[in-house]
Design an enzyme around this catalytic site. Structure first.
Site, PDB file in Angstrom:
ATOM      1  N   THR A  93      37.048 -53.834 -34.316  1.00 14.58           N
ATOM      2  CA  THR A  93      35.610 -53.676 -34.550  1.00 14.58           C
ATOM      3  C   THR A  93      34.943 -54.987 -34.974  1.00 14.58           C
ATOM      4  O   THR A  93      33.756 -55.184 -34.728  1.00 14.58           O
ATOM      5  CB  THR A  93      35.346 -52.607 -35.627  1.00 14.58           C
ATOM      6  OG1 THR A  93      36.152 -52.883 -36.773  1.00 14.58           O
ATOM      7  CG2 THR A  93      35.681 -51.210 -35.110  1.00 14.58           C
ATOM      8  N   TYR A 113      23.312 -10.261  -2.414  1.00  9.59           N
ATOM      9  CA  TYR A 113      22.976 -11.684  -2.530  1.00  9.59           C
ATOM     10  C   TYR A 113      21.512 -11.858  -2.166  1.00  9.59           C
ATOM     11  O   TYR A 113      21.090 -11.469  -1.061  1.00  9.59           O
ATOM     12  CB  TYR A 113      23.845 -12.563  -1.616  1.00  9.59           C
ATOM     13  CG  TYR A 113      23.328 -13.983  -1.600  1.00  9.59           C
ATOM     14  CD1 TYR A 113      23.330 -14.746  -2.778  1.00  9.59           C
ATOM     15  CD2 TYR A 113      22.778 -14.561  -0.453  1.00  9.59           C
ATOM     16  CE1 TYR A 113      22.807 -16.023  -2.802  1.00  9.59           C
ATOM     17  CE2 TYR A 113      22.262 -15.844  -0.473  1.00  9.59           C
ATOM     18  CZ  TYR A 113      22.271 -16.574  -1.659  1.00  9.59           C
ATOM     19  OH  TYR A 113      21.744 -17.836  -1.686  1.00  9.59           O
ATOM     20  N   ARG A 168      44.347 -42.534 -28.298  1.00  8.84           N
ATOM     21  CA  ARG A 168      44.896 -41.206 -28.583  1.00  8.84           C
ATOM     22  C   ARG A 168      44.281 -40.094 -27.724  1.00  8.84           C
ATOM     23  O   ARG A 168      44.774 -38.986 -27.720  1.00  8.84           O
ATOM     24  CB  ARG A 168      44.754 -40.885 -30.072  1.00  8.84           C
ATOM     25  CG  ARG A 168      45.879 -41.517 -30.869  1.00  8.84           C
ATOM     26  CD  ARG A 168      45.767 -41.180 -32.328  1.00  8.84           C
ATOM     27  NE  ARG A 168      44.813 -42.053 -32.992  1.00  8.84           N
ATOM     28  CZ  ARG A 168      44.336 -41.840 -34.212  1.00  8.84           C
ATOM     29  NH1 ARG A 168      44.698 -40.759 -34.880  1.00  8.84           N
ATOM     30  NH2 ARG A 168      43.513 -42.687 -34.766  1.00  8.84           N
ATOM     31  N   ALA A 188      19.698   2.507   5.861  1.00 10.46           N
ATOM     32  CA  ALA A 188      21.001   1.940   5.520  1.00 10.46           C
ATOM     33  C   ALA A 188      21.600   1.237   6.727  1.00 10.46           C
ATOM     34  O   ALA A 188      21.510   1.728   7.848  1.00 10.46           O
ATOM     35  CB  ALA A 188      21.932   3.050   5.034  1.00 10.46           C
ATOM     36  N   ALA A 239      31.097 -49.482 -28.423  1.00 10.35           N
ATOM     37  CA  ALA A 239      31.584 -48.401 -27.539  1.00 10.35           C
ATOM     38  C   ALA A 239      32.602 -48.917 -26.532  1.00 10.35           C
ATOM     39  O   ALA A 239      32.699 -48.422 -25.416  1.00 10.35           O
ATOM     40  CB  ALA A 239      30.400 -47.760 -26.816  1.00 10.35           C
ATOM     41  N   ASN A 244      38.707 -39.601 -33.156  1.00 13.62           N
ATOM     42  CA  ASN A 244      39.669 -40.549 -32.591  1.00 13.62           C
ATOM     43  C   ASN A 244      40.672 -39.858 -31.680  1.00 13.62           C
ATOM     44  O   ASN A 244      41.522 -40.505 -31.081  1.00 13.62           O
ATOM     45  CB  ASN A 244      40.422 -41.271 -33.712  1.00 13.62           C
ATOM     46  CG  ASN A 244      39.532 -42.290 -34.419  1.00 13.62           C
ATOM     47  OD1 ASN A 244      38.606 -42.833 -33.826  1.00 13.62           O
ATOM     48  ND2 ASN A 244      39.804 -42.539 -35.681  1.00 13.62           N
ATOM     49  N   ASN A 254      12.962  -1.686  -4.467  1.00 15.13           N
ATOM     50  CA  ASN A 254      14.361  -1.382  -4.743  1.00 15.13           C
ATOM     51  C   ASN A 254      15.203  -1.958  -3.611  1.00 15.13           C
ATOM     52  O   ASN A 254      14.937  -1.712  -2.438  1.00 15.13           O
ATOM     53  CB  ASN A 254      14.582   0.128  -4.831  1.00 15.13           C
ATOM     54  CG  ASN A 254      15.982   0.419  -5.354  1.00 15.13           C
ATOM     55  OD1 ASN A 254      16.245   0.325  -6.539  1.00 15.13           O
ATOM     56  ND2 ASN A 254      16.894   0.728  -4.447  1.00 15.13           N
ATOM     57  N   TYR A 276      20.527 -18.687   5.394  1.00 14.03           N
ATOM     58  CA  TYR A 276      21.057 -19.938   5.955  1.00 14.03           C
ATOM     59  C   TYR A 276      21.512 -19.750   7.387  1.00 14.03           C
ATOM     60  O   TYR A 276      22.322 -18.872   7.696  1.00 14.03           O
ATOM     61  CB  TYR A 276      22.228 -20.400   5.089  1.00 14.03           C
ATOM     62  CG  TYR A 276      22.849 -21.702   5.520  1.00 14.03           C
ATOM     63  CD1 TYR A 276      22.102 -22.886   5.470  1.00 14.03           C
ATOM     64  CD2 TYR A 276      24.162 -21.753   5.975  1.00 14.03           C
ATOM     65  CE1 TYR A 276      22.671 -24.086   5.862  1.00 14.03           C
ATOM     66  CE2 TYR A 276      24.735 -22.961   6.353  1.00 14.03           C
ATOM     67  CZ  TYR A 276      23.982 -24.122   6.307  1.00 14.03           C
ATOM     68  OH  TYR A 276      24.542 -25.309   6.684  1.00 14.03           O
ATOM     69  N   GLY A 300      38.694 -45.776 -43.406  1.00 12.66           N
ATOM     70  CA  GLY A 300      38.751 -46.881 -44.350  1.00 12.66           C
ATOM     71  C   GLY A 300      38.245 -46.383 -45.696  1.00 12.66           C
ATOM     72  O   GLY A 300      37.331 -45.564 -45.756  1.00 12.66           O
TER      73      GLY A 300
END
Ligand code: UD1
Ligand code: CA
Length: 469
Positions: free
Chosen positions: A88, A375, A21, A434, A15, A237, A386, A396, A149
């Site tokens: 190799t 969120y 390439r 609301a 490796a 490759n 609901n 946060y 090869g």
């Protein structure tokens, strides 16, 4: 060779190559196939063989390559730094040196051929031990042998040598049996042959492939063992070849899923990792991406446009235009369009997370709904709740940098645009009008309004009365 089964096994994984390439700052073997480095796939296939020692040849980007290898539980892994990438043959020699004193068989693999399976490697090893050859090469017959090869056989049909594409004559290039660069060698035979490898070739490299011809000249036995499935030997490759492997894997996964009873509307636009599980009669629509440890139940409707990573979607759920990361969608729940479920989002049976809603580290109870523009972070929402449009759990505190939880009891009705400033509890069956900004706990059954929201009356209908069906 008498007691084949008793022979020890070691491995060399090469490796260190540059991957010229790829034109990349990332070492070639760390480029990803189905979201995981090519090297990870290779090591996963190798691990079950139980090699007593594994030498990983590293060079280009050695640190990153080593870090990736360490994430795999490979016992007796050693790193073999290859000073210069001379081919190799040099890589195998470097790896072999790192194996130290060892007597037995050595499996040699390239790090850039991620499709090989454990089953095939086991078959290769078994063939090697059965024949008692000095070397057994994994080969395949392919449609397009360009770049590989070629296996050259003598008049008797025995392997004579391997010729690299760059060095091959046009007659040799016409050969369609190719070298996978995966082998099992008798360690002693490999070691001595490697000392004889030279750089006399077009690429001025030390070729591991030359070992085959060298062994044959010494009168040693060399065997070619053909992979049943030629696809397994494919290497990458270049980025184009890696993309080919990727689409090949997806096509295969899709075929298997369809054979197992999953409907895939357009396989050419569906990207499912081999690790993913999908139940029967689930329909997968185009532009769906399923990654990692994602498990989808039966009878689900997934997509179009869903990306799910390490997530669970239970039977009969519907998910469309959504991104899920480590989320759990309960049975018959509904998600999207345009929802984002972040880690720890858990939707119970029949829960709904609708349009432009983000959920993180929160539980949405059975049959509860967050239909629009909300969120929900660090919240525990009971059942039959609901949450009105554009409501937010403010988890946060930017001054203290502390994250706190919001708890919403069963049957509560959160009015549109309610801001819940955590830590805060909204009691069972409570209602927020609301635009409420809830900074204090809301007692069960009461109705709050205003900014900050104050109690102004008791809820008219009891939650129990409303619930009776
Ligand atoms: C190699 C084989 C070829 C075979 C093909 C299959 C040789 C000479 N050729 O060609 O016969 O058909 O694989 O995919 O062996 N590496 C090192 N150090 C080096 C050079 C390479 O560690 O100095 C590693 C690379 O990182 C790679 C592997 O060895 O993982 C194979 O090298 P690569 O250059 O890709 O060989 P191919 O040209 O593909
Ligand atoms: Ca290669």
């Amino acid at each position: 060779m008498g007691k084949q089964g008793a022979r020890a096994l070691a491995a060399i994984v090469m490796a260190a190559g540059e991957g010229k390439r790829f034109k990349s700052a990332t070492p070639k073997v760390l480029h990803k196939l189905c979201g995981r480095p090519m090297l990870a796939h290779v090591l996963d296939s190798l691990a079950p063989l139980g090699a007593v020692r594994v030498a990983l040849v590293v060079g280009r980007g050695a640190e990153a390559v080593q870090a990736e290898a360490k994430r795999h539980a490979i016992p007796a892994l050693t790193f073999a730094p290859q000073a210069r990438q001379l081919g190799t043959g040099d890589a195998a020699r470097t790896g072999d040196d790192a194996l130290g004193r060892f007597d037995g068989d050595v499996v040699v693999l390239p790090g850039d051929s991620p499709l090989v399976t454990t089953k095939t490697l086991r078959g290769l090893l078994a063939a090697h031990r059965k024949s008692g050859a000095a070397a057994t090469i994994l080969t395949a017959v392919v449609d397009d042998a360009t770049g590989y090869g070629r296996i050259v056989r003598d008049a008797k049909g025995d392997v004579e040598r391997i010729v690299e594409h760059a060095d091959a004559t046009s007659a040799e290039r016409a050969l369609d049996e190719v070298n996978s660069c995966m082998y099992v060698f008798d360690r002693a035979a490999l070691r001595s042959a490697l000392t004889k490898v030279e750089r006399a070739n077009r690429q001025n490299e030390f070729y591991l492939t030359d070992v085959i011809g060298i062994l044959r000249e010494k009168g040693e036995r060399v065997v070619a063992w053909r992979a049943q499935d030629a696809a397994e030997i494919m290497g990458a490759n270049s980025r184009a070849q890696l993309a080919e492997l990727e689409s090949f894997v997806h096509a295969r996964v899709n075929e298997q899923l369809m054979a197992d009873g999953v409907s895939i509307v357009d396989p050419s636009q569906t990207y499912i990792d081999p690790t993913v599980k999908v139940g029967r009669d689930t329909v997968i629509h185009p532009m769906t991406f399923l990654h990692g440890d994602t498990r989808i139940g039966a009878g689900c409707e997934i997509g179009p446009n869903v990306k799910a990573t390490d997530s669970r979607i239970d039977n009969g759920a519907r998910v469309l235009f959504a991104v899920l990361d480590q989320a759990h969608v309960g049975s018959e729940a509904s998600v999207g369009p345009f929802a984002y479920l972040r880690p720890g989002a858990r939707l119970a049976h029949k829960a709904k997370v609708g349009t432009f809603v983000e959920v993180k580290n929160s539980k949405i109870g059975e049959a509860s709904k967050v239909p629009h523009l909300s969120y929900i972070g660090d919240a525990d929402i009971g059942r039959d709740v609901n949450v009105g449009a554009a409501s937010v759990t403010l988890n946060y505190d930017s001054e203290t940098k502390v994250k706190s939880r919001t708890v919403i009891g069963d049957d509560a009705k959160i009015g549109g645009d309610t801001m819940m400033v955590a830590p805060v509890k909204i009691g069972k069956g409570a209602v927020t009008a609301a635009g409420s900004v809830v900074t204090k706990d809301v007692p069960p059954g009461s109705v709050v309004k205003g900014m900050p929201a104050k109690t102004f009356r008791k809820r008219k209908r009891s939650p129990e009365g409303e619930k009776k069906k």
